[in-house]
Design an enzyme around this catalytic site. Sequence first.
Site, mmCIF file in Angstrom:
data_model
loop_
_atom_site.group_PDB
_atom_site.id
_atom_site.type_symbol
_atom_site.label_atom_id
_atom_site.label_comp_id
_atom_site.label_asym_id
_atom_site.label_seq_id
_atom_site.Cartn_x
_atom_site.Cartn_y
_atom_site.Cartn_z
ATOM 1 N N PRO A 175 -20.724 -9.317 -21.594
ATOM 2 C CG PRO A 175 -21.484 -11.469 -21.157
ATOM 3 C CD PRO A 175 -21.059 -10.567 -22.276
ATOM 4 C CG ASP A 176 -15.414 -9.978 -21.884
ATOM 5 O OD1 ASP A 176 -15.929 -10.975 -21.371
ATOM 6 O OD2 ASP A 176 -14.565 -10.024 -22.794
#
Lengths: 407, 409
Positions: A175-176
């Site tokens: 998700p980063d």
Amino acid sequence: MTEGLFSGLRVMEFAWYGAGPIGLKWMADLGADVIRVENLTRPDGLRFGQPRPLDSDPTDPNISGYYNNFNSSKRGITLEMGHPDGQSVARRLIASADMVVENFRPGLMERWGLDYESLAKEHPGLIYVSMPAVASTGPRSYYAGFGTGIKMISGLTMLTGFPGRHPIGPPQAFPDYCINCGHGATAMTAALLYRKATGKGQYVEVAQSESTAAVTDSAILQYTVNGTVPKQLGNRHPIYAPQGIYRAAGDEQWLAVCATNQHEWEALARAAGHPEWVDSAEFGTLPARRRNHDLLDEAFGAWLATVPGREAERILVEAGVPAAIMQVNRDLIEDPHLIARNYYWTLDHPALGPTVYDGAPFLLSETPAFGQRPSPCLGEHNFEVYEEAGFTAEEIGELMGSGVISG
Amino acid sequence: MTATATAPATEPGVLTGVRVLELTHEAGQYAGKLLANLGADVIKIEPLAGDEVRHRPPFALEQPGVERSLLWWQLNSGKRSVALDVHTADGRAVLARLIATANVVLCSGSPRDLEALGAPFAEARAANPDLIVATITPYGWIGPKRDCPGTDVTAQAAGGIMSIAGFPDEPPMYIGGSLTAHETSIHAAVGVIMSIWGLRNGMTGQHVDVSMQQTHAATLQPDVLFWPYKKEVRRQKDWFANPFTWPLQALDGYVSITILPQRMADIGKWLDRHGMADDLTDPRYLDVPTYQASTPHVFEVVKAFAATQTMDQLADEGQHAGALVFPVLDASGVVHDKQFVARDWFVDVEQRAIGAKAKHPGAPFRLAHAGWRLDTGAPFLGEHTREVLTELDLGLNEQIALAGAGVIA
């Protein structure tokens, strides 16, 4: 210096690891002056991450590709926030900034007297962006974590995978790299637009668990409306068939293929030398192909196993079938298409020489992104940044002597 | 810090007054949604039979229908819908008039299909230099592969993310959840809102070129750099290749546990309080090489302990002890999770197709002012055709003629 979309914008970055720094890399690559404030007491862990050159010093903070890639075009200073004088120095630096971004565990910036409410009293135009792992409030707000955990708590992991095995989800701190940095950059720019219109700053929170849960397809509605949860589909598509990742002839050659309509299906059958599949009872219609997907995978896979991967890709693509070889990191770096799009950049780093960076994920025609400079070495820009903020050479020397500015 | 409020209902979103024309298939709809949720007037141009996502299961209460796709609700609530056949000359003429009123045109598809509609709208950009055009295509607008076909799964392959996704003993893995559609949308939305910032600072509009392949390439980091830095090809790995993070079965589901060796003293005490530490309180595990060499043993001890606890016990206590523990939640877990519930994250939105409110995912970010909001449900197919055409000063007779010719609905 080239004019960029964000030229003239100054950001003080108290963020580490991925989700905060990546969105600010995009802004810095578009001209913003992003100043990373780091310290030696708690350095950004990525400075010691991989990849690093072979046989290099594991304690060298300046040679991590993981770190460098997220911080192109930024400047870097050191400041010991735990030191009693560190906080007043930080406030002087922030006075000339448009935006502060932090992603520490909730409460840490407050302990340093650098929370939004304290800063906004002196600096009402300040935009202050917090990007906590879970959130700044709530029963799990004290949790620390990375993208590796955020993908688990947000529901993202369970949209992927093979039934009957333990959860795996998308790889790494997934998700980063798009979702949370992208929502962060959107929110930061929205706050800039608001300030442009009103003159007012504001507090912005990008709670990473919420940011990620917001892009879990229709899974949440499926549960709240229908009371069901999506099944894990392995490599199949929820509608189209066939879809799969098939082994082609050659060493570790994998080909992703998906026919999204009847036309592409017919092209696929003919390209594979099986025109009789087109109207067959087993495969002729989408419902039939979905029903007999195992059989179709086997039959198509048998053809593909005899054709080298790149050749199979060419045959199918020329026939109009969406197909692509699975590329590994080496293939991407050498991909003529990505090269033509100027995706990877080479910047000359003081400790590493010319090194590769990811460029801009989206291309802007009129204000293209550009590497202002390589990623900063620890404390590389101390003198120039502190001088710009009005510190005299004498003051800087004293701060260094007392360990407020470390390095 | 308590400034977590979403935008007060009285304060319009920061993109109020921005008109976005959306000509997208699945990819790009989340971009339109983000802009709409920030106040933009997003007008979705749909074929007369309805956008493809309207036909995407699952449907509300399992009853198919063009107004009942849950993904449609998720991606399009808050937009307006115009049903217009852009493949007719008359439809194209209406489209040109719409584009002349737009600030942003957001489109997705193959370059060839988009060019048939006039993309990247050079004439409109010449007439209105402030116009922002975003395209999402399989390989982007420029480059030698621009015309190659692509889908979600092929983009994941070509973009490399697939090379590290999944288990080492299975074929490479497809990442689910309409991933490409969402991630390209995020890149497009960022490009558009940044371009709006440029406009407000005296620059012109631009073409935002988003590539499905490149979007995935951008999520491969840092693995991509193992090639130039170390000449190492990265592939799928089993869990022990990362000795610090494991999925473990708890009493009521899975958790993921990340152990930082420097916190082993506290982690050992945590397990010891439950009488299950074995020898993990031994200070030798604080030494990283020793820890790494003992990984299978540490794993067995932690695994045996995890099996006696609930997800919440493990996460709450583990986090206090300095282990990074997260419950692995599916959608039902998220909806009932104490954290999401305490933050009042979900948004109830009236969906007229079922005559009831539906609980939607909430804001991806919270601005104290002029931020994200979701007030209205999904538009019916062509619901705003008349309204939008009337705003274009298209007379009633003209509209009736277009409807009669099957150009609008």
